[in-house]
Design a protein around this motif. Structure first.
Motif, mmCIF file in Angstrom:
data_model
loop_
_atom_site.group_PDB
_atom_site.id
_atom_site.type_symbol
_atom_site.label_atom_id
_atom_site.label_comp_id
_atom_site.label_asym_id
_atom_site.label_seq_id
_atom_site.Cartn_x
_atom_site.Cartn_y
_atom_site.Cartn_z
ATOM 1 N N GLU A 28 0.841 -1.197 0.000
ATOM 2 C CA GLU A 28 0.000 0.000 0.000
ATOM 3 C C GLU A 28 0.875 1.246 0.000
ATOM 4 N N VAL A 29 0.515 2.203 -0.848
ATOM 5 C CA VAL A 29 1.280 3.436 -0.984
ATOM 6 C C VAL A 29 0.447 4.590 -0.438
ATOM 7 N N ASP A 30 1.079 5.453 0.320
ATOM 8 C CA ASP A 30 0.410 6.655 0.817
ATOM 9 C C ASP A 30 -0.051 7.468 -0.398
ATOM 10 N N PRO A 31 -1.311 7.943 -0.428
ATOM 11 C CA PRO A 31 -1.786 8.718 -1.577
ATOM 12 C C PRO A 31 -0.885 9.899 -1.946
ATOM 13 N N ALA A 32 -0.170 10.451 -0.987
ATOM 14 C CA ALA A 32 0.745 11.556 -1.282
ATOM 15 C C ALA A 32 1.898 11.094 -2.164
ATOM 16 N N GLY A 33 2.128 9.790 -2.245
ATOM 17 C CA GLY A 33 3.206 9.257 -3.055
ATOM 18 C C GLY A 33 2.752 8.641 -4.365
ATOM 19 N N CYS A 34 1.498 8.862 -4.757
ATOM 20 C CA CYS A 34 0.989 8.269 -6.005
ATOM 21 C C CYS A 34 1.599 8.894 -7.251
ATOM 22 N N VAL A 35 1.784 10.199 -7.245
ATOM 23 C CA VAL A 35 2.320 10.883 -8.415
ATOM 24 C C VAL A 35 3.802 11.148 -8.199
ATOM 25 N N THR A 36 4.603 10.461 -8.996
ATOM 26 C CA THR A 36 6.059 10.631 -8.928
ATOM 27 C C THR A 36 6.584 10.811 -10.351
ATOM 28 N N ALA A 37 7.887 10.934 -10.493
ATOM 29 C CA ALA A 37 8.494 11.059 -11.818
ATOM 30 C C ALA A 37 8.302 9.788 -12.633
ATOM 31 N N ASP A 38 8.044 8.659 -11.964
ATOM 32 C CA ASP A 38 7.882 7.379 -12.653
ATOM 33 C C ASP A 38 6.447 6.870 -12.697
#
Length: 172
Positions: A28-38
């Motif tokens: 599970e990924v924190d929603p704040a980490g959904c949008v990244t460079a990849d």
């Protein structure tokens, strides 16, 4: 996951770059980490962002179904996805646009962002309306000015109206 340096990506080519970007988390990924460079890069590539996107609250609309497979489903279906937060009422208006009746908000509106606060899926109303409606100007020599300039919404309401063809008013 081992990230490649920019030089290594150039040396190995685009296939290696795509392979690195295609790796999905298995937790599970924190929603704040959904949008990244990849990951999900295009989600925030709009002039105007939808509130939950700007606030990194992906879970307002997306529900995790499997952390291991990194799969999601919409938190609500059809118009309920939008009306959960946005008030919307066609009231007693007798003419309602068919996509509105069917709860298909996402056919016209981009849930992540757009070029203006309406978050529509077209740069102009003619482009937006042309996604479903044929070009009424095609082959005509003389055109009503709003038709000529692609301003469908000058005369037609997008959601509902008290007049036929979603018109703002009827002439005499």
């Amino acid at each position: 996951v081992l990230a490649l340096s920019a030089w290594a990506q150039l040396a190995l080519g685009s296939a290696a770059t795509e392979a690195v970007k295609a790796v999905r988390p298995t937790h599970e990924v924190d929603p704040a980490g959904c949008v990244t460079a990849d990951c999900h890069v295009d989600v925030k590539a709009y002039k105007v962002l939808h509130g939950p996107v700007g606030a990194n609250t992906c879970d307002a609309c997306h529900r995790l179904t499997s952390a291991k497979a990194h799969t999601f489903e919409l938190a609500r279906q059809k118009a309920d996805l939008c009306t959960y937060c946005h008030e919307f009422d066609t009231g007693m208006l007798p003419v309602v646009h068919k996509p509105v009746i069917a709860g298909e908000c996402l056919g016209c509106h981009n849930p992540h962002g757009g070029t203006n606060n309406n978050l529509v899926r077209g740069a102009t109303s003619a482009e937006l309306c042309g996604r479903c409606h044929e070009n009424v100007a095609f082959g005509r020599k003389f055109l009503h000015h709003p038709v000529e300039t692609g301003e469908c919404d000058t005369c037609h309401r997008p959601h509902a109206s008290k007049y036929p063809k979603l018109l703002d008013a009827v002439g005499t």
